[in-house]
Design an enzyme around this catalytic site. Structure first.
Site, mmCIF file in Angstrom:
data_model
loop_
_atom_site.group_PDB
_atom_site.id
_atom_site.type_symbol
_atom_site.label_atom_id
_atom_site.label_comp_id
_atom_site.label_asym_id
_atom_site.label_seq_id
_atom_site.Cartn_x
_atom_site.Cartn_y
_atom_site.Cartn_z
ATOM 1 N N CYS A 46 -60.999 27.656 37.871
ATOM 2 C CA CYS A 46 -61.453 26.289 37.608
ATOM 3 C C CYS A 46 -62.707 26.000 38.434
ATOM 4 C CB CYS A 46 -60.295 25.353 37.957
ATOM 5 S SG CYS A 46 -60.692 23.618 38.065
ATOM 6 N N HIS A 47 -63.407 24.930 38.073
ATOM 7 C CA HIS A 47 -64.652 24.585 38.775
ATOM 8 C C HIS A 47 -64.447 24.306 40.252
ATOM 9 C CE1 HIS A 47 -67.554 24.586 35.549
ATOM 10 N NE2 HIS A 47 -66.550 24.204 34.766
ATOM 11 N N THR A 48 -63.271 23.807 40.611
ATOM 12 C CA THR A 48 -63.036 23.502 42.024
ATOM 13 C C THR A 48 -63.013 24.777 42.864
ATOM 14 O OG1 THR A 48 -61.709 21.693 41.202
ATOM 15 C CG2 THR A 48 -61.635 22.067 43.550
ATOM 16 N N HIS A 68 -55.801 27.599 42.085
ATOM 17 C CA HIS A 68 -54.841 26.486 42.129
ATOM 18 C C HIS A 68 -54.276 26.178 40.743
ATOM 19 C CE1 HIS A 68 -58.683 24.781 41.045
ATOM 20 N NE2 HIS A 68 -58.036 23.778 40.478
ATOM 21 N N GLU A 69 -54.431 27.123 39.793
ATOM 22 C CA GLU A 69 -53.955 26.863 38.428
ATOM 23 C C GLU A 69 -53.067 28.047 38.026
ATOM 24 O OE1 GLU A 69 -56.593 24.652 35.171
ATOM 25 O OE2 GLU A 69 -56.758 26.805 34.913
ATOM 26 N N CYS A 98 -43.632 14.429 47.225
ATOM 27 C CA CYS A 98 -42.563 14.504 48.234
ATOM 28 C C CYS A 98 -41.413 13.563 47.912
ATOM 29 C CB CYS A 98 -43.119 14.214 49.618
ATOM 30 S SG CYS A 98 -43.502 12.462 49.918
ATOM 31 N N CYS A 101 -43.028 9.420 50.466
ATOM 32 C CA CYS A 101 -44.159 8.708 51.082
ATOM 33 C C CYS A 101 -44.433 7.432 50.275
ATOM 34 C CB CYS A 101 -45.402 9.599 51.148
ATOM 35 S SG CYS A 101 -46.244 9.871 49.576
ATOM 36 N N CYS A 104 -45.699 8.146 46.777
ATOM 37 C CA CYS A 104 -44.661 8.624 45.850
ATOM 38 C C CYS A 104 -43.739 7.487 45.427
ATOM 39 C CB CYS A 104 -43.850 9.742 46.493
ATOM 40 S SG CYS A 104 -44.703 11.331 46.451
ATOM 41 N N CYS A 112 -49.528 11.753 46.147
ATOM 42 C CA CYS A 112 -48.680 11.995 47.324
ATOM 43 C C CYS A 112 -49.558 12.409 48.509
ATOM 44 C CB CYS A 112 -47.681 13.103 47.019
ATOM 45 S SG CYS A 112 -46.692 13.605 48.442
ATOM 46 N N ARG A 116 -51.430 15.954 52.808
ATOM 47 C CA ARG A 116 -52.858 15.806 52.536
ATOM 48 C C ARG A 116 -53.729 16.445 53.628
ATOM 49 N NH1 ARG A 116 -56.948 16.597 51.577
ATOM 50 N NH2 ARG A 116 -58.811 15.321 51.491
ATOM 51 N N CYS A 175 -53.527 22.406 36.438
ATOM 52 C CA CYS A 175 -54.744 21.627 36.719
ATOM 53 C C CYS A 175 -55.382 21.046 35.473
ATOM 54 C CB CYS A 175 -55.764 22.449 37.514
ATOM 55 S SG CYS A 175 -57.280 21.515 37.871
ATOM 56 N N ARG A 370 -60.964 28.510 29.031
ATOM 57 C CA ARG A 370 -60.342 29.013 30.248
ATOM 58 C C ARG A 370 -60.233 30.531 30.157
ATOM 59 N NH1 ARG A 370 -61.249 25.195 33.223
ATOM 60 N NH2 ARG A 370 -59.681 24.107 34.481
HETATM 61 N N1 APR Z 1 -74.242 15.811 29.010
HETATM 62 C C1 APR Z 1 -73.268 16.225 28.165
HETATM 63 N N2 APR Z 1 -72.518 17.326 28.369
HETATM 64 C C2 APR Z 1 -72.752 18.051 29.480
HETATM 65 C C3 APR Z 1 -73.752 17.683 30.417
HETATM 66 C C4 APR Z 1 -74.521 16.510 30.139
HETATM 67 N N3 APR Z 1 -75.475 16.083 30.958
HETATM 68 N N4 APR Z 1 -73.730 18.603 31.419
HETATM 69 C C5 APR Z 1 -72.764 19.488 31.123
HETATM 70 N N5 APR Z 1 -72.166 19.166 29.948
HETATM 71 C C6 APR Z 1 -71.059 19.854 29.283
HETATM 72 C C7 APR Z 1 -71.118 21.377 29.316
HETATM 73 O O1 APR Z 1 -71.894 21.886 28.236
HETATM 74 C C8 APR Z 1 -69.620 21.755 29.171
HETATM 75 O O2 APR Z 1 -69.253 21.942 27.825
HETATM 76 O O3 APR Z 1 -69.857 19.535 29.965
HETATM 77 C C9 APR Z 1 -68.878 20.549 29.727
HETATM 78 C C10 APR Z 1 -68.129 20.828 31.029
HETATM 79 O O4 APR Z 1 -67.140 21.727 30.737
HETATM 80 P P1 APR Z 1 -66.679 22.890 31.731
HETATM 81 O O5 APR Z 1 -67.860 23.365 32.501
HETATM 82 O O6 APR Z 1 -65.902 23.880 30.963
HETATM 83 O O7 APR Z 1 -65.745 22.093 32.796
HETATM 84 P P2 APR Z 1 -64.190 21.707 32.800
HETATM 85 O O8 APR Z 1 -63.372 22.862 33.248
HETATM 86 O O9 APR Z 1 -63.805 21.021 31.543
HETATM 87 O O10 APR Z 1 -64.214 20.643 33.989
HETATM 88 C C11 APR Z 1 -65.009 19.493 33.866
HETATM 89 O O11 APR Z 1 -64.057 18.395 35.741
HETATM 90 O O12 APR Z 1 -62.921 19.717 37.238
HETATM 91 C C12 APR Z 1 -63.917 18.765 37.083
HETATM 92 O O13 APR Z 1 -65.983 18.390 38.108
HETATM 93 C C13 APR Z 1 -65.187 19.380 37.522
HETATM 94 O O14 APR Z 1 -67.211 19.828 36.354
HETATM 95 C C14 APR Z 1 -65.820 19.871 36.252
HETATM 96 C C15 APR Z 1 -65.279 18.885 35.208
HETATM 97 ZN ZN ZN Z 2 -45.300 11.784 48.580
#
Ligand code: APR
Ligand code: ZN
Length: 375
Positions: A46-48, A68-69, A98, A101, A104, A112, A116, A175, A370
């Site tokens: 994931c992006h995080t 984390h997924e 939990c 807290c 929760c 929760c 943290r 996630c 994914r």
């Molecule tokens: N305008 C429109 N669409 C955009 C722009 C923009 N300015 N910038 C990026 N995008 C689109 C990308 O083309 C992509 O399809 O946003 C989408 C983001 O998708 P992913 O990169 O696959 O991200 P995702 O896993 O869905 O997570 C989205 O959530 O977890 C948070 O901040 C994290 O960036 C992540 C967001």
């Molecule tokens: Zn809690």
């Protein structure tokens, strides 16, 4: 049995910011009281994970086991653990529950706070670590650390799920999928017949689309600068598409014109403060609600004219879709088994643990929804 013993296994270790992950043999300690050791079967990327690996995350610490997924099977449990047992199929949860807290106990939030501080520091609730490699301790990540064949998590950070559900699919319930799906159902509470716009059609945005569709939304407009996302988004319920790059006017104006004054609900699933503003301003005067889901980089700020709110638009945000994690994820797994919640469609790629850097690459290129790593 391996219970009570140190387990040697493979993990993808992040030694330093900005470096690719490196596959290492690590040692994983047995779980202490209130902890669970899990054999991880599959994990999403994931992006995080990528954000922390990049070094931009002010809470990021190295060396660390990211991820984390995940989905896995309980190997052994520490003293006092009652809610899971060896052999149970489980999903680690970066938002714990939990059940005691004040967060929760409040039905208005899922955040929760029990662990943290230690979770943010990359250590177990007792302040120590369970991972070791080449004589060094490795930090934990988001209370999960799923990029390892074995991990240790707090009991409050895990839930048992139905055995029948494929772990390489239900890992996504750790996630991305609940985050989007719950944003539509729990946070926005989308109503039948409403018009919705989703900014960003990645896994999170597509999960929002499933939630809008389940709620009976009429128009579900996908906004993305990558037109390759449109075909796939249709399968998730997106029924119109707008590419901001095709228009001279700001995207909020395009959407307001397209919808006779604006949307009932908008969702920001990109993590960009400019699209957060556009999503708010694309809402209908008097009642439009905009939900921020994407995570912007640390230190970023949002802005708009306060008149936007005075005239009846609402700006909200949500983490993990507002779901109280241990109560909700097992139910989402049931929804998956009952074919109410499609998950298979999110998995566009599978890679092996030693190809995990390729999964990051596919995500950055926008080629995967994914990529799931099979351990
Ligand atoms: N305008 C429109 N669409 C955009 C722009 C923009 N300015 N910038 C990026 N995008 C689109 C990308 O083309 C992509 O399809 O946003 C989408 C983001 O998708 P992913 O990169 O696959 O991200 P995702 O896993 O869905 O997570 C989205 O959530 O977890 C948070 O901040 C994290 O960036 C992540 C967001
Ligand atoms: Zn809690």
């Amino acid at each position: 049995s391996t219970a009570g013993k140190v387990i040697k296994c493979r993990a993808a270790v992040a030694w330093a910011a900005g470096k690719p992950l490196s596959i290492e043999e690590i040692e994983v300690d047995p779980p202490k009281a209130g902890e669970v050791r899990v054999k991880i079967v599959a994990t999403g990327v994931c992006h995080t994970d990528s954000y922390t690996l990049s070094g931009q995350d002010p809470e990021g610490v190295f060396p660390v086991v990211l991820g984390h997924e995940g989905g896995g099977v309980v190997e052994s449990v520490g003293a006092g653990v009652t809610t899971v047992k060896p052999g149970d199929h489980v999903v680690p949860l970066y938002v714990p529950q939990c059940k005691e807290c004040k967060f929760c106990l409040n039905p208005k939030t899922n955040l929760c706070q029990k662990v943290r501080i230690t979770q943010g520091q990359g250590v177990m609730p007792d302040g120590t670590k369970r991972f070791h490699c080449k004589g060094q301790d490795l930090f934990h990540f988001m209370g999960c650390s799923t990029f390892s064949e074995y991990t240790v998590v707090a009991e409050i950070s895990i839930c048992k799920v139905a055995d029948a559900a494929a772990l390489d699919k239900v890992c996504l319930l750790g996630c991305g999928v609940p985050t989007g799906y719950g944003a539509a159902l729990n946070t926005a509470k989308v109503e039948p017949g409403s018009n919705c716009a989703i900014f960003g059609l990645g896994a999170v945005g597509l999960a929002v689309a499933l939630g809008c569709k389940a709620a009976g939304a009429k128009r579900i407009i996908g906004v993305d600068i990558n037109p390759a996302k449109y075909e796939v988004a249709k399968k998730f319920g997106v029924n119109e598409f707008v590419n901001p790059k095709d228009h001279e006017k700001p995207i909020q104006q395009v959407l307001v014109d397209l919808t006779d004054g604006g949307l009932d609900y908008t969702f920001e699933c990109i993590g960009n403060v400019n699209t957060m503003r556009a999503a708010l301003e694309a809402c209908h005067k008097g009642w439009g609600v905009s939900v921020i889901i994407g995570v912007a980089a640390a230190g970023q700020e949002i802005s708009t004219r306060p008149f936007q709110l005075v005239t009846g638009r609402t700006w909200k945000g949500t983490a993990f879709g507002g779901y109280k994690s241990r109560d909700s994820v097992p139910k989402l797994v049931e929804d998956y088994l009952n074919k109410k919640l499609p998950l298979d469609e999110f998995v566009t790629h599978n890679v092996k643990l030693d190809e995990i850097n390729e999964a990051f690459h596919l995500m950055h290129e926008g080629k995967s929804i994914r990529a799931v790593v099979l351990l």
